[in-house]
Design a protein around this motif. Structure first.
Motif, short mmCIF file in Angstrom:
data_model
loop_
_atom_site.label_atom_id
_atom_site.label_comp_id
_atom_site.label_asym_id
_atom_site.label_seq_id
_atom_site.Cartn_x
_atom_site.Cartn_y
_atom_site.Cartn_z
N SER A 62 13.05 -9.04 -133.22
CA SER A 62 14.09 -8.85 -132.21
C SER A 62 13.45 -8.61 -130.85
O SER A 62 12.29 -8.21 -130.76
N ALA B 154 23.01 -16.38 -139.94
CA ALA B 154 21.87 -16.82 -139.12
C ALA B 154 21.95 -18.31 -138.84
O ALA B 154 21.70 -18.76 -137.71
N GLU B 155 22.31 -19.08 -139.83
CA GLU B 155 22.40 -20.53 -139.68
C GLU B 155 23.45 -20.92 -138.66
O GLU B 155 23.22 -21.75 -137.77
N THR C 197 19.06 -9.90 -130.06
CA THR C 197 18.64 -9.39 -128.76
C THR C 197 18.21 -7.94 -128.91
O THR C 197 17.20 -7.52 -128.35
N ARG D 222 24.25 -16.01 -128.13
CA ARG D 222 23.41 -15.17 -127.27
C ARG D 222 23.93 -13.74 -127.27
O ARG D 222 25.01 -13.47 -127.74
N LEU E 257 16.81 -13.14 -134.84
CA LEU E 257 17.79 -13.71 -133.92
C LEU E 257 18.29 -12.70 -132.89
O LEU E 257 18.87 -13.08 -131.88
N LEU F 27 24.94 -19.00 -136.30
CA LEU F 27 24.66 -18.50 -134.95
C LEU F 27 23.59 -19.34 -134.27
O LEU F 27 23.65 -19.58 -133.06
N THR F 28 22.60 -19.78 -135.04
CA THR F 28 21.57 -20.65 -134.48
C THR F 28 22.17 -21.99 -134.07
O THR F 28 21.89 -22.51 -132.97
N ILE G 217 23.00 -11.05 -128.99
CA ILE G 217 23.29 -10.66 -130.36
C ILE G 217 22.81 -9.24 -130.61
O ILE G 217 21.63 -8.92 -130.42
N HIS H 228 15.95 -13.38 -141.56
CA HIS H 228 16.82 -14.31 -140.86
C HIS H 228 17.62 -13.71 -139.71
O HIS H 228 17.81 -14.39 -138.69
N LEU H 229 18.10 -12.48 -139.85
CA LEU H 229 18.98 -11.92 -138.81
C LEU H 229 18.21 -11.17 -137.73
O LEU H 229 18.50 -11.33 -136.54
#
Length: 275
Positions: free
Chosen positions: A169, A90-91, A133, A99, A131, A93-94, A101, A127-128
């Motif tokens: 999500s 998560a860290e 989509t 994009r 993030l 990808l942020t 995801i 966390h995931l």
């Protein structure tokens, strides 16, 4: 332009699930596949024997190595193994502004073996999922995420989608393949417009369903750079349906075999000499 798709997941030495299945599905649908490994899994078509999670720092380094060199158009996340790896994914990808995801919350293998620890479940929720989509849980995974019974009615399915969407999500694809009493395998999609969408397909009588969740989520990731979520899901479902129908052309293992990822690309199988 050909899309570049990164899959972040565990391995399968027999090639039917995990990173290997992801790469096959992404490639079969015309995108360029890249990978970051979260765990090395000793498994085959009959079950999972054991797995070793990668060091979280190594997972981070793999992700950084890709994003710092390559344009990443979509990301698929599968097996995360533990909470530390979930938080690192998560860290990173942020940080990199990832994009498209697609998160397949892999917690239980097709054989019934657990693939995550308790800390990972909390971390992927916190966390995931926010993030993503789109998340693609099957019914047992949805029950685990929602801490509810794995007994389902149509009313409960729709309520569960709304509850899952509240986890953060943008879209939820709830896979209905475990509703064995139905002649159809119907997946349900819910997104920000609040309109449920149904994706029915005739149920295929085959033992070759190893890695279907990995394959579907990777197919969606490969298609998201080109299509909106509802159409990407429809096309991915059509692709998986064809891969299941053609799975009898393969002869892999003594248990639940893989789908035929390249069914639309490979020629008809040849007979071996003497057969």
């Amino acid at each position: 332009m050909i899309a570049n798709v990164l899959t972040i997941a565990g391995t399968d030495p027999t090639g039917g699930a995990g990173i290997q299945a992801d790469i096959k599905a992404i490639s079969a649908l015309g995108a360029y596949a890249m990978s970051a490994i979260t765990a090395v899994v000793a498994q085959n078509t009959q079950g999972v024997r054991c797995f070793t999670a990668m060091d979280a720092g190594l997972v981070a380094d793999q992700i950084d190595a890709v994003f710092e060199d390559v344009r990443v158009d979509a990301v698929k996340i599968g097996m995360v193994a533990n909470g530390e790896i979930s938080r690192v994914i998560a860290e990173r990808l942020t940080l990199h502004g990832a994009r498209n995801i697609v998160f397949d919350p892999v917690m239980i293998a097709s054989s019934g073996d657990s693939l995550v620890d308790r800390d990972a479940l909390r971390a992927l929720r916190d966390h995931l999922i926010p993030l993503a989509t789109v998340i693609t849980p099957n019914l047992p995974e949805a029950a685990t995420l929602l801490k509810c019974s794995n007994a389902w009615t149509q009313e409960r399915l729709h309520a569960a989608m709304e509850e899952l969407l509240l986890m953060g999500s943008k879209w939820v694809l709830l896979k209905g393949g475990h509703l064995s009493e139905s002649d159809e395998s119907t997946d349900l999609l819910l997104g920000p417009d609040g309109e449920p969408r149904r994706y029915p397909a005739p149920r295929i009588d085959t033992p070759n369903d190893h890695g279907t969740g990995c394959t579907l989520s990777s197919a969606i990731a490969a298609l998201l750079p080109y299509f909106p979520v509802p159409e990407a899901v429809a096309r991915a479902k059509t692709y998986l349906h064809g891969a299941l129908i053609a799975s009898h052309q393969l002869s892999v293992g003594e248990g639940r075999g893989p789908v035929h990822h390249f069914h639309a690309l490979w020629p008809a199988p040849l007979e071996k000499a003497g057969e």
